[in-house]
Scaffold this active site. Structure first.
Site, short mmCIF file in Angstrom:
data_model
loop_
_atom_site.label_atom_id
_atom_site.label_comp_id
_atom_site.label_asym_id
_atom_site.label_seq_id
_atom_site.Cartn_x
_atom_site.Cartn_y
_atom_site.Cartn_z
N ARG A 106 29.38 -0.40 34.76
CA ARG A 106 28.05 -0.52 34.88
C ARG A 106 27.86 -1.65 35.99
O ARG A 106 28.64 -2.69 36.03
CB ARG A 106 27.35 -0.79 33.70
CG ARG A 106 25.80 -0.80 34.07
CD ARG A 106 25.27 -1.07 32.70
NE ARG A 106 24.88 -2.39 32.42
CZ ARG A 106 24.55 -2.71 31.21
NH1 ARG A 106 24.04 -2.05 30.36
NH2 ARG A 106 24.55 -4.36 31.07
N CYS A 108 24.28 -3.93 37.48
CA CYS A 108 22.80 -4.11 37.15
C CYS A 108 22.13 -5.14 38.38
O CYS A 108 22.73 -6.19 38.64
CB CYS A 108 22.75 -4.67 35.64
SG CYS A 108 20.81 -4.97 35.41
#
Length: 129
Positions: A106, A108
């Site tokens: 991931r 962000c």
């Protein structure tokens, strides 16, 4: 684009913009970015950032399901876009409650603005092999 399939589902938001909800290429599914939009009404949902994050994940899971996958279980990479990094912990809590035992890779990032002035958007890559 040979050997690719456009994924279309009424279970995730659709609009007239020139992009696909998802593109299935080989064993990989690329899911477009989704904000907290109700697929039935096309409207941004009300609620706190956790509720909005859950709707975003529902939208992504719907595209993966339509491509023959198993929702968030098949997601291997996500990108999370936030308009305020102060929302990070709440988004992380909602996200962590929904992803399987081995979470996807991931990224962000904080962005200045998102379409519809929503607070969170995510895109995803899923492995369907």
């Amino acid at each position: 684009m040979s050997d690719t399939d456009r994924i279309i589902t009424d279970e995730a938001p659709r609009n007239k913009n020139p992009y696909s909800q998802g593109v299935h290429a080989g064993d990989t599914l690329y899911v477009s970015g989704y904000g907290p939009v109700d697929p039935e009404t096309g409207d941004d949902i009300e609620g706190d950032i956790r509720t909005q994050t859950e709707r975003v994940l529902d939208n992504i899971a719907a595209v993966v399901d339509e491509a023959g996958g198993d929702g968030l279980d098949d997601v291997v990479k996500t990108t999370v876009y936030l308009t305020d990094l102060d929302d990070y912990d709440a988004v992380n809590d909602a996200y962590g409650a929904r992803v399987p035992g081995t979470p996807p890779a991931r990224v962000c990032v904080e962005v200045a603005r998102l379409p519809g002035d929503v607070r969170v958007e995510m895109d995803a890559i899923a492995y369907l092999g």
